[in-house]
Design an enzyme around this catalytic site. Structure first.
Site, PDB file in Angstrom:
ATOM      1  CE  LYS A 289      -0.782  51.058  19.276  1.00  0.00           C
ATOM      2  NZ  LYS A 289      -1.297  50.678  20.608  1.00  0.00           N
TER       3      LYS A 289
ATOM      4  CE  LYS B 222      -0.717  45.359  19.637  1.00  0.00           C
ATOM      5  NZ  LYS B 222      -0.180  45.559  20.980  1.00  0.00           N
TER       6      LYS B 222
HETATM    7  N1  C2G Z   1      -0.595  43.542  28.773  1.00  0.00           N
HETATM    8  C1  C2G Z   1      -0.246  42.758  29.861  1.00  0.00           C
HETATM    9  N2  C2G Z   1      -0.111  41.426  29.702  1.00  0.00           N
HETATM   10  C2  C2G Z   1      -0.317  40.841  28.491  1.00  0.00           C
HETATM   11  C3  C2G Z   1      -0.675  41.636  27.382  1.00  0.00           C
HETATM   12  C4  C2G Z   1      -0.808  42.998  27.550  1.00  0.00           C
HETATM   13  O1  C2G Z   1      -0.056  43.274  30.984  1.00  0.00           O
HETATM   14  N3  C2G Z   1      -0.172  39.488  28.376  1.00  0.00           N
HETATM   15  C5  C2G Z   1      -0.724  44.991  28.973  1.00  0.00           C
HETATM   16  C6  C2G Z   1       0.269  45.786  28.121  1.00  0.00           C
HETATM   17  O2  C2G Z   1       1.533  45.859  28.781  1.00  0.00           O
HETATM   18  C7  C2G Z   1      -0.426  47.147  28.040  1.00  0.00           C
HETATM   19  C8  C2G Z   1      -1.916  46.766  28.071  1.00  0.00           C
HETATM   20  O3  C2G Z   1      -2.005  45.418  28.566  1.00  0.00           O
HETATM   21  O4  C2G Z   1      -0.129  47.933  29.191  1.00  0.00           O
HETATM   22  C9  C2G Z   1      -2.537  46.838  26.688  1.00  0.00           C
HETATM   23  O5  C2G Z   1      -1.788  45.988  25.828  1.00  0.00           O
HETATM   24  P1  C2G Z   1      -1.884  46.255  24.237  1.00  0.00           P
HETATM   25  O6  C2G Z   1      -3.302  46.320  23.854  1.00  0.00           O
HETATM   26  O7  C2G Z   1      -0.945  45.307  23.560  1.00  0.00           O
HETATM   27  O8  C2G Z   1      -1.312  47.742  24.167  1.00  0.00           O
HETATM   28  P2  C2G Z   1      -0.085  48.314  23.310  1.00  0.00           P
HETATM   29  O9  C2G Z   1      -0.213  47.901  21.903  1.00  0.00           O
HETATM   30  O10 C2G Z   1       1.133  47.987  24.077  1.00  0.00           O
HETATM   31  O11 C2G Z   1      -0.421  49.883  23.321  1.00  0.00           O
HETATM   32  O12 C2G Z   1       0.672  54.442  23.659  1.00  0.00           O
HETATM   33  C10 C2G Z   1       0.745  53.177  24.296  1.00  0.00           C
HETATM   34  C11 C2G Z   1       0.188  52.114  23.398  1.00  0.00           C
HETATM   35  O13 C2G Z   1      -1.117  52.435  22.974  1.00  0.00           O
HETATM   36  C12 C2G Z   1       0.178  50.790  24.149  1.00  0.00           C
END
Ligand code: C2G
Length: 134
Positions: A44, A46
């Site tokens: 990702k 990330k």
């Molecule tokens: N989130 C949120 N508000 C934030 C940060 C994150 O609502 N300020 C939500 C994201 O939208 C996501 C969840 O928290 O639904 C997890 O965020 P991340 O750990 O950044 O996940 P991500 O990298 O987007 O991984 O296959 C899907 C991926 O694994 C999603």
């Protein structure tokens, strides 16, 4: 037993994550979370401060979370939905539309993200703190 599913990296758990998990849990009776492995995070593009085991232990301690399993690739969601008998799939709306292919299998819900908080912001703050304190 209504099952809700979501995925994420959940690095340095913060209120934005917890609010997402709380709202997701409120849509059913149990919430299961696909937690991105360190290898999948690399896919990702990330990086996370905390490794998978640390992130898993913290996530499993959250009262809204009933089960955590590994998310290792982009292609496991359909199988996960079937295997866990998922009724509702939930993601933050930064993913709006990206998982609509699951709609034939389950309800797909995108929830508003929490503003002004993110693991990236926290990391930036940490770096600035280190720079100031030397
Ligand atoms: N989130 C949120 N508000 C934030 C940060 C994150 O609502 N300020 C939500 C994201 O939208 C996501 C969840 O928290 O639904 C997890 O965020 P991340 O750990 O950044 O996940 P991500 O990298 O987007 O991984 O296959 C899907 C991926 O694994 C999603």
């Amino acid at each position: 037993m209504k099952t809700v599913l979501t995925y994420g990296t959940f690095d340095v758990l913060h209120a934005g994550h917890v609010r997402l998990l709380a709202r997701a849990k409120a849509l059913g009776d149990r919430l299961i979370v696909g937690l991105s492995t360190d290898a999948f995070n690399a896919l990702k593009h990330k990086s996370s401060l905390l490794d998978f085991d640390n992130r898993r232990i913290v996530l499993e301690s959250v009262r809204y979370v009933d089960l955590v399993f590994a998310e290792g690739n982009w292609d496991q969601k359909l199988e996960d939905v079937r295997q866990y008998g998922v009724d509702v799939f939930v993601m933050g709306d930064d993913w709006e539309g990206k998982f609509d292919f699951l709609k034939p299998e389950c309800e797909v819900v995108y929830l508003p993200r929490t503003e002004r908080i993110s693991s990236t912001l926290i990391r930036q703050e940490l770096h600035q703190l280190e720079a100031r304190e030397g």
